[in-house]
Design a protein around this motif. Structure first.
Motif, PDB file in Angstrom:
ATOM      1  N   ASN A  30      68.746  -2.658  26.822  1.00  9.68           N
ATOM      2  CA  ASN A  30      68.546  -2.512  28.262  1.00  9.68           C
ATOM      3  C   ASN A  30      69.904  -2.262  28.894  1.00  9.68           C
ATOM      4  N   GLU A  31      69.982  -1.206  29.685  1.00 12.79           N
ATOM      5  CA  GLU A  31      71.246  -0.831  30.309  1.00 12.79           C
ATOM      6  C   GLU A  31      70.963   0.079  31.487  1.00 12.79           C
ATOM      7  N   GLU A  32      71.972   0.233  32.308  1.00 18.81           N
ATOM      8  CA  GLU A  32      71.896   1.253  33.345  1.00 18.81           C
ATOM      9  C   GLU A  32      73.289   1.715  33.683  1.00 18.81           C
ATOM     10  N   TYR A  43      72.429   9.529  35.586  1.00 19.75           N
ATOM     11  CA  TYR A  43      72.163   8.103  35.727  1.00 19.75           C
ATOM     12  C   TYR A  43      70.926   7.757  34.904  1.00 19.75           C
ATOM     13  N   CYS A  44      71.054   6.778  34.020  1.00 26.85           N
ATOM     14  CA  CYS A  44      69.943   6.324  33.173  1.00 26.85           C
ATOM     15  C   CYS A  44      69.757   4.825  33.345  1.00 26.85           C
ATOM     16  N   LYS A  45      68.506   4.400  33.279  1.00 29.45           N
ATOM     17  CA  LYS A  45      68.174   2.980  33.351  1.00 29.45           C
ATOM     18  C   LYS A  45      67.132   2.692  32.282  1.00 29.45           C
ATOM     19  N   ASP A  65      63.800   5.952  41.465  1.00 19.98           N
ATOM     20  CA  ASP A  65      63.536   4.671  42.119  1.00 19.98           C
ATOM     21  C   ASP A  65      62.093   4.482  42.583  1.00 19.98           C
ATOM     22  N   TYR A  83      65.606   8.151  34.343  1.00 20.04           N
ATOM     23  CA  TYR A  83      66.876   8.844  34.581  1.00 20.04           C
ATOM     24  C   TYR A  83      66.731   9.672  35.839  1.00 20.04           C
TER      25      TYR A  83
END
Length: 172
Positions: A30-32, A43-45, A65, A83
């Motif tokens: 898990n990362e962002e 940007y990746c989440k 979002d 993303y």
């Protein structure tokens, strides 16, 4: 009629999720944050644990979002990868027109697949993201496992014209 459509969409999403369970589960941290992808910063989440699903948002110009918080509960059983498209959301906007093309949008999806070590993607594409998902399927069929389209942009100009005519008929 709206309830019928809602139930149909929920059924399709449920069937998609059941099918994704059959996909090989990877451990993706898990990362962002920003990832260097194809000459830009995307940007990746990543949240959750289980079979991965890559979400392709609408736009262009929007961010991922709006998928949240509606889909966060899925993170209990699936790894959700969100993303922001190039020059959209929290991704770098520092691109000239040569950095914006359908081929690059597809190459970005493919690079995300590689970064996270996914053999075959489960994709959910919404609106314009659905169009990207369809083109991804055509370009990289061996790298796609499951596909769901939600309120997708039509795949061709003739289909867009037919869709516009149907909507106009409904209003009259």
């Amino acid at each position: 009629e709206k309830n019928h459509m809602r139930y149909c969409l929920l059924f399709v999403l449920f069937a998609f999720l059941i099918a994704c369970k059959e996909t090989k589960t990877l451990t993706i941290p898990n990362e962002e944050g920003l990832q260097s992808i194809n000459g830009t910063e995307l940007y990746c989440k990543v949240i959750g644990e289980g079979s991965p699903i890559l979400f392709i948002h609408g736009g262009p110009g929007l961010s991922h979002d709006y998928f949240l918080p509606q889909l966060e509960d899925l993170a209990k059983e699936y790894t959700l990868i969100f993303y922001d498209h190039r020059a959209s959301g929290r991704s770098s906007a520092n691109l000239d027109s040569s950095g914006i093309s359908l081929d690059l949008f597809l190459a970005d999806i493919e690079e995300i697949r590689k970064i996270y070590g996914i053999e075959q993607l489960n994709l959910l594409g919404h609106s314009w993201g659905g169009l990207l998902a369809m083109y991804y399927e055509l370009e990289y069929p061996d790298h796609l496992s499951k596909l769901i389209l939600s309120n997708s942009t039509p795949a061709s100009a003739s289909m867009q014209g037919q869709d516009a005519m149907k909507n106009a008929e409904k209003r009259t």
